[in-house]
Design an enzyme around this catalytic site. Sequence first.
Site, PDB file in Angstrom:
ATOM      1  CE  LYS A 118     -14.753  13.674 -40.387  1.00  0.00           C
ATOM      2  NZ  LYS A 118     -14.879  14.510 -38.748  1.00  0.00           N
ATOM      3  CG  ASP A 136     -10.738  16.048 -42.079  1.00  0.00           C
ATOM      4  OD1 ASP A 136      -9.737  15.339 -43.188  1.00  0.00           O
ATOM      5  OD2 ASP A 136     -10.611  16.664 -41.530  1.00  0.00           O
TER       6      ASP A 136
END
Length: 208
Positions: A118, A136
Site C-alpha cells: 500500500k 487502505d
Amino acid sequence: MDKNQEIIERLRKEYGDTESALHYENPYELLVATILAAQCTDVRVNIVTKDLFKRYPSPKELAGADLAEVEGYIKTCGLYKNKAKNLIACAQRIMSEYGGIVPHTEEELTTLAGVGRKTANVVLAFAFGLPAFPVDTHVKRVSNRIGFAHSDDPNKVEEADKKIIRKEDWSQAHHWLIWHGRRVCKAQKPLCGNCCIEDLCPYPDKNL
C-alpha cells in the site's frame, strides 16, 4: 453505461480532482509521511512532519539520526518506537542501495523498512505519477460495500478494483473512494441518505 461505471462517474463528479491529505514536497517526504500515517490521522501526521522534515530534510540526515530523537519528533503518531526504527532503517537503505534517491518501482520500494504494498503504491502513484492503486482501510471498506470487491485482503481488493476502474483513473479513484469513506460511507454508521451512489449500492445495512 453499466452500474460499476456509473458509480465511478458519480464519484468523479462528487469528489473531482482531489489530492492527498498528506503534506509533502517530494518522494522522500511522501514516503515518510505515508509510513507515519499507519494507524494515525493525516492531520496528526502533517503536524508531526512539519518539524520532522526541517530536522531531517533528506534521507541523508535521517539515515544518521539518533533513534531517541526521532522518537521524540513522532511520539504522538502512535506505534512511534517501531516507526522510528523503520524510518531510520528505510533512510539508511535508500542511501546505501539507491544513492540517496527514493526508488520508483514496487519491487524496490517494498525492500525498504516499513514499506508494504500500500505504501509503495502511494509513492508510485502520487510521487512519481505512475499507474498504481493503493488500498487502505477506507478503500477496502467502500469497495466491498459497493460490490467492486468481496474480500478483506487488500491485495485482492486492489486486483478487483483495477479490473473495474480504468487505468488512467486509478490514482484519482483511490482518492474518491477514500473521501467517500471518510465523509459518507463511514465504518460505524454510513450516511447512506447523503450518498451519491445509494441507489446503485448493494450494501444491505443502509442507514436511510
